[in-house]
Design a protein around this motif. Structure first.
Motif, PDB file in Angstrom:
ATOM      1  N   SER A   1      44.096  44.365  58.103  1.00 50.44           N
ATOM      2  CA  SER A   1      44.876  43.686  59.043  1.00 50.44           C
ATOM      3  C   SER A   1      45.315  42.510  58.556  1.00 50.44           C
ATOM      4  O   SER A   1      46.548  42.050  58.950  1.00 50.44           O
ATOM      5  CB  SER A   1      44.564  43.928  60.456  1.00 50.44           C
ATOM      6  OG  SER A   1      44.225  45.205  61.039  1.00 50.44           O
ATOM      7  N   VAL A   2      44.313  41.863  58.354  1.00 51.34           N
ATOM      8  CA  VAL A   2      44.510  40.338  57.998  1.00 51.34           C
ATOM      9  C   VAL A   2      45.411  40.112  56.523  1.00 51.34           C
ATOM     10  O   VAL A   2      46.207  39.438  56.298  1.00 51.34           O
ATOM     11  CB  VAL A   2      43.118  39.744  57.628  1.00 51.34           C
ATOM     12  CG1 VAL A   2      43.355  38.125  56.802  1.00 51.34           C
ATOM     13  CG2 VAL A   2      42.443  39.330  58.975  1.00 51.34           C
ATOM     14  N   ILE A   3      45.230  41.350  55.732  1.00 53.56           N
ATOM     15  CA  ILE A   3      46.102  41.272  54.451  1.00 53.56           C
ATOM     16  C   ILE A   3      47.426  41.326  54.860  1.00 53.56           C
ATOM     17  O   ILE A   3      48.346  40.778  54.219  1.00 53.56           O
ATOM     18  CB  ILE A   3      45.425  42.300  53.368  1.00 53.56           C
ATOM     19  CG1 ILE A   3      44.057  41.789  52.800  1.00 53.56           C
ATOM     20  CG2 ILE A   3      46.362  42.637  52.315  1.00 53.56           C
ATOM     21  CD1 ILE A   3      43.469  42.871  51.909  1.00 53.56           C
ATOM     22  N   LEU A   4      47.717  42.408  55.606  1.00 56.31           N
ATOM     23  CA  LEU A   4      49.121  43.012  56.064  1.00 56.31           C
ATOM     24  C   LEU A   4      49.773  41.700  56.724  1.00 56.31           C
ATOM     25  O   LEU A   4      50.952  41.401  56.243  1.00 56.31           O
ATOM     26  CB  LEU A   4      49.112  44.027  57.057  1.00 56.31           C
ATOM     27  CG  LEU A   4      48.606  45.457  56.223  1.00 56.31           C
ATOM     28  CD1 LEU A   4      48.496  46.440  57.305  1.00 56.31           C
ATOM     29  CD2 LEU A   4      49.857  45.857  55.200  1.00 56.31           C
ATOM     30  N   LEU A   5      49.030  41.046  57.536  1.00 51.89           N
ATOM     31  CA  LEU A   5      49.457  39.840  58.209  1.00 51.89           C
ATOM     32  C   LEU A   5      49.731  38.678  57.274  1.00 51.89           C
ATOM     33  O   LEU A   5      50.702  37.836  57.578  1.00 51.89           O
ATOM     34  CB  LEU A   5      48.579  39.199  59.373  1.00 51.89           C
ATOM     35  CG  LEU A   5      48.601  40.067  60.950  1.00 51.89           C
ATOM     36  CD1 LEU A   5      47.630  39.576  61.523  1.00 51.89           C
ATOM     37  CD2 LEU A   5      49.822  40.273  61.447  1.00 51.89           C
ATOM     38  N   LEU A   6      48.972  38.446  56.437  1.00 52.34           N
ATOM     39  CA  LEU A   6      49.292  37.533  55.527  1.00 52.34           C
ATOM     40  C   LEU A   6      50.386  37.807  54.412  1.00 52.34           C
ATOM     41  O   LEU A   6      51.015  36.851  53.860  1.00 52.34           O
ATOM     42  CB  LEU A   6      48.073  36.987  54.623  1.00 52.34           C
ATOM     43  CG  LEU A   6      46.952  36.362  55.756  1.00 52.34           C
ATOM     44  CD1 LEU A   6      45.614  36.376  54.552  1.00 52.34           C
ATOM     45  CD2 LEU A   6      47.381  35.154  56.270  1.00 52.34           C
ATOM     46  N   THR A   7      50.657  39.087  54.137  1.00 57.48           N
ATOM     47  CA  THR A   7      51.602  39.334  53.136  1.00 57.48           C
ATOM     48  C   THR A   7      52.947  39.723  53.659  1.00 57.48           C
ATOM     49  O   THR A   7      53.828  39.924  52.912  1.00 57.48           O
ATOM     50  CB  THR A   7      51.229  40.482  52.100  1.00 57.48           C
ATOM     51  OG1 THR A   7      50.754  41.393  52.892  1.00 57.48           O
ATOM     52  CG2 THR A   7      49.710  39.781  51.359  1.00 57.48           C
ATOM     53  N   ARG A   8      53.296  39.752  54.909  1.00 55.51           N
ATOM     54  CA  ARG A   8      54.720  40.169  55.432  1.00 55.51           C
ATOM     55  C   ARG A   8      55.541  39.503  54.976  1.00 55.51           C
ATOM     56  O   ARG A   8      55.181  38.153  55.076  1.00 55.51           O
ATOM     57  CB  ARG A   8      54.153  40.921  56.987  1.00 55.51           C
ATOM     58  CG  ARG A   8      54.362  39.603  57.696  1.00 55.51           C
ATOM     59  CD  ARG A   8      54.064  39.778  59.241  1.00 55.51           C
ATOM     60  NE  ARG A   8      54.130  38.705  59.890  1.00 55.51           N
ATOM     61  CZ  ARG A   8      53.491  39.075  61.285  1.00 55.51           C
ATOM     62  NH1 ARG A   8      53.436  40.071  61.661  1.00 55.51           N
ATOM     63  NH2 ARG A   8      53.401  37.817  61.994  1.00 55.51           N
ATOM     64  N   GLN A   9      56.578  40.048  54.864  1.00 50.53           N
ATOM     65  CA  GLN A   9      57.851  39.307  54.277  1.00 50.53           C
ATOM     66  C   GLN A   9      58.904  39.262  55.487  1.00 50.53           C
ATOM     67  O   GLN A   9      59.243  40.231  55.993  1.00 50.53           O
ATOM     68  CB  GLN A   9      58.484  39.829  53.003  1.00 50.53           C
ATOM     69  CG  GLN A   9      59.638  38.918  52.507  1.00 50.53           C
ATOM     70  CD  GLN A   9      59.987  39.860  51.460  1.00 50.53           C
ATOM     71  OE1 GLN A   9      59.802  41.061  51.247  1.00 50.53           O
ATOM     72  NE2 GLN A   9      61.237  39.097  50.721  1.00 50.53           N
ATOM     73  N   ASP A  10      59.312  38.001  55.877  1.00 47.18           N
ATOM     74  CA  ASP A  10      60.534  37.923  56.866  1.00 47.18           C
ATOM     75  C   ASP A  10      61.511  38.801  56.532  1.00 47.18           C
ATOM     76  O   ASP A  10      61.982  38.589  55.114  1.00 47.18           O
ATOM     77  CB  ASP A  10      60.876  36.253  57.156  1.00 47.18           C
ATOM     78  CG  ASP A  10      59.854  35.623  57.807  1.00 47.18           C
ATOM     79  OD1 ASP A  10      59.061  36.266  58.613  1.00 47.18           O
ATOM     80  OD2 ASP A  10      59.831  34.226  57.794  1.00 47.18           O
ATOM     81  N   GLY A  11      62.545  39.276  57.305  1.00 50.95           N
ATOM     82  CA  GLY A  11      63.475  40.037  56.931  1.00 50.95           C
ATOM     83  C   GLY A  11      64.662  38.956  56.802  1.00 50.95           C
ATOM     84  O   GLY A  11      64.950  37.939  57.491  1.00 50.95           O
ATOM     85  N   ALA A  12      65.848  39.581  56.186  1.00 50.82           N
ATOM     86  CA  ALA A  12      67.012  38.836  56.178  1.00 50.82           C
ATOM     87  C   ALA A  12      68.211  39.737  56.363  1.00 50.82           C
ATOM     88  O   ALA A  12      69.300  38.986  56.858  1.00 50.82           O
ATOM     89  CB  ALA A  12      67.090  38.589  54.426  1.00 50.82           C
ATOM     90  N   GLN A  13      68.010  41.116  56.158  1.00 49.99           N
ATOM     91  CA  GLN A  13      69.433  41.829  56.594  1.00 49.99           C
ATOM     92  C   GLN A  13      68.765  43.122  57.307  1.00 49.99           C
ATOM     93  O   GLN A  13      67.783  43.478  57.169  1.00 49.99           O
ATOM     94  CB  GLN A  13      69.956  42.242  55.405  1.00 49.99           C
ATOM     95  CG  GLN A  13      70.602  41.253  54.600  1.00 49.99           C
ATOM     96  CD  GLN A  13      71.258  41.844  53.275  1.00 49.99           C
ATOM     97  OE1 GLN A  13      71.116  42.867  52.972  1.00 49.99           O
ATOM     98  NE2 GLN A  13      72.198  40.902  52.738  1.00 49.99           N
ATOM     99  N   VAL A  14      69.731  43.392  58.215  1.00 48.04           N
ATOM    100  CA  VAL A  14      69.640  44.613  58.982  1.00 48.04           C
ATOM    101  C   VAL A  14      70.499  45.823  58.610  1.00 48.04           C
ATOM    102  O   VAL A  14      71.632  45.473  58.108  1.00 48.04           O
ATOM    103  CB  VAL A  14      69.715  44.489  60.588  1.00 48.04           C
ATOM    104  CG1 VAL A  14      69.761  45.917  61.348  1.00 48.04           C
ATOM    105  CG2 VAL A  14      68.973  43.619  60.937  1.00 48.04           C
ATOM    106  N   VAL A  15      69.912  46.802  57.992  1.00 44.85           N
ATOM    107  CA  VAL A  15      70.598  48.065  57.480  1.00 44.85           C
ATOM    108  C   VAL A  15      71.164  49.074  58.297  1.00 44.85           C
ATOM    109  O   VAL A  15      69.958  49.805  59.014  1.00 44.85           O
ATOM    110  CB  VAL A  15      70.171  48.459  56.114  1.00 44.85           C
ATOM    111  CG1 VAL A  15      70.971  49.615  55.382  1.00 44.85           C
ATOM    112  CG2 VAL A  15      70.200  47.296  54.901  1.00 44.85           C
ATOM    113  N   VAL A  16      71.982  49.709  58.790  1.00 41.26           N
ATOM    114  CA  VAL A  16      72.321  50.791  59.569  1.00 41.26           C
ATOM    115  C   VAL A  16      72.607  51.996  58.949  1.00 41.26           C
ATOM    116  O   VAL A  16      73.807  51.847  57.975  1.00 41.26           O
ATOM    117  CB  VAL A  16      73.497  50.503  60.670  1.00 41.26           C
ATOM    118  CG1 VAL A  16      73.644  51.620  61.644  1.00 41.26           C
ATOM    119  CG2 VAL A  16      72.793  49.183  61.599  1.00 41.26           C
TER     120      VAL A  16
END
Length: 124
Positions: free
Chosen positions: A22-37
């Motif tokens: 859980s800590v690894i996933l929280l520290l390595t998550r990347q903010d999103g830039a685009q939404v694809v439909v």
């Protein structure tokens, strides 16, 4: 049922592994830039996650979903599907997150920033 020593050690070990992941996933998550439909597996629209947008998606068999984007997050405001699970999914904002409406065959995915360069491969 009485827990034995090895049972307790196994539970503590599993909890430690889950906490570490859980800590690894929280520290390595990347903010999103685009939404694809995507509808029926084909990309139909792309929006910046930094815009404020309200967009009605025409899904399969005449179904509709209303996509809202604001404050760096995207969510489905309304859907014509019978169960409405996609609306209950809530907001998504990180790269790799998605909302899926199976009855309408709609997939909303958040993509992160990708830095592109002119060189694909470096050979020596």
């Amino acid at each position: 049922m009485k827990l034995k020593r090895w049972d307790v050690l196994l539970l503590v070990g599993l909890a430690a592994v889950a906490l570490l992941l859980s800590v690894i996933l929280l520290l390595t998550r990347q903010d999103g830039a685009q939404v694809v439909v995507s509808v029926q597996g084909r990309e139909t629209q792309r929006f910046s996650l930094h815009d404020t947008v309200s967009y009605t998606i025409e899904g399969a068999d005449g179904g509709t979903n209303v996509l809202q984007i604001a404050d760096g997050a995207a969510w489905l405001e309304d859907a014509s599907c019978p169960d409405g699970l996609c609306v209950q999914e809530g907001a998504i904002r990180y790269a790799g997150q998605s909302i899926i409406c199976l009855p309408n065959q709609v997939v909303i995915t958040v993509e992160g920033t990708t830095e592109q360069t002119d060189v694909d491969v470096v050979a020596q």
